[in-house]
Design a protein around this motif. Structure first.
Motif, PDB file in Angstrom:
ATOM      1  N   PHE A  24     -24.011  61.692 130.683  1.00 46.18           N
ATOM      2  CA  PHE A  24     -22.953  60.827 130.139  1.00 46.18           C
ATOM      3  C   PHE A  24     -21.584  61.509 130.279  1.00 46.18           C
ATOM      4  N   GLU A  28     -20.535  61.267 133.897  1.00 45.54           N
ATOM      5  CA  GLU A  28     -20.239  59.862 134.214  1.00 45.54           C
ATOM      6  C   GLU A  28     -18.896  59.435 133.609  1.00 45.54           C
ATOM      7  N   SER A  31     -25.003  56.601 128.640  1.00 40.46           N
ATOM      8  CA  SER A  31     -24.970  56.612 130.104  1.00 40.46           C
ATOM      9  C   SER A  31     -25.506  55.312 130.704  1.00 40.46           C
TER      10      SER A  31
END
Ligand code: SF4
Length: 154
Positions: free
Chosen positions: A43, A46, A135
């Protein structure tokens, strides 16, 4: 930067599809390490990458592949299916007059993708706020793997 991403929507979408392919291939490894354990680091990566490229708001339900690489969460009304009826004549946003309408950019980016079937025409479901800050990539991998197991995809 998000204007650049929309201008290069076609190339970026190809990178996205490739990334998804790699992540799905890595699914057995991801599963072995554990989705929960990987959630934090993936996450973070990202969020950083999409933050720079897309001004992403990390909703966890990324649809930029269908919105010309323009993050709909930047729309002040957070519309998942737009645009609203208030776009100004000069293409600026009704709420933020200095900003180009996110959905105008989405249509532009989608045209650049030159897809046979325009994914922007798909109706997107309402946002699930419980998924904020998670995520989207890992969720996509899980979903794809589960579809493959059910034989939906080959
Ligand atoms: S003008 Fe565009 S960006 Fe602004 S609120 Fe409406 S759809 Fe969202």
């Amino acid at each position: 930067m998000r204007h650049w991403s929309v201008r290069h929507a076609r190339k970026l979408k190809q990178v996205y599809v490739m990334l998804e392919f790699v992540l799905v291939k890595l699914a057995p490894v991801i599963s072995k390490i554990g989705y929960q354990r990987l959630e934090g680091p993936i996450f973070a990566f990202e969020k950083a990458l999409k933050g720079v490229l897309l001004d992403s708001q990390s909703c966890g339900q990324c649809v930029v592949g269908s919105t010309g690489m323009s993050c709909p969460m930047n729309c002040p009304k957070a519309l998942r299916n737009g645009p609203c009826g208030g776009v100004r004549q000069n293409g600026k946003c009704e709420i933020e007059p200095t900003m180009t309408c996110v959905w105008l950019m989405a249509w532009e980016g989608n045209k650049r993708m030159a897809e046979k079937i325009h994914s922007i025409q798909l109706i997107q479901p309402a946002i699930d706020n419980r998924l904020m800050g998670t995520s989207a990539w890992l969720r996509e991998v899980r979903q794809r793997v589960s579809e493959m197991e059910k034989g939906v995809l080959s």
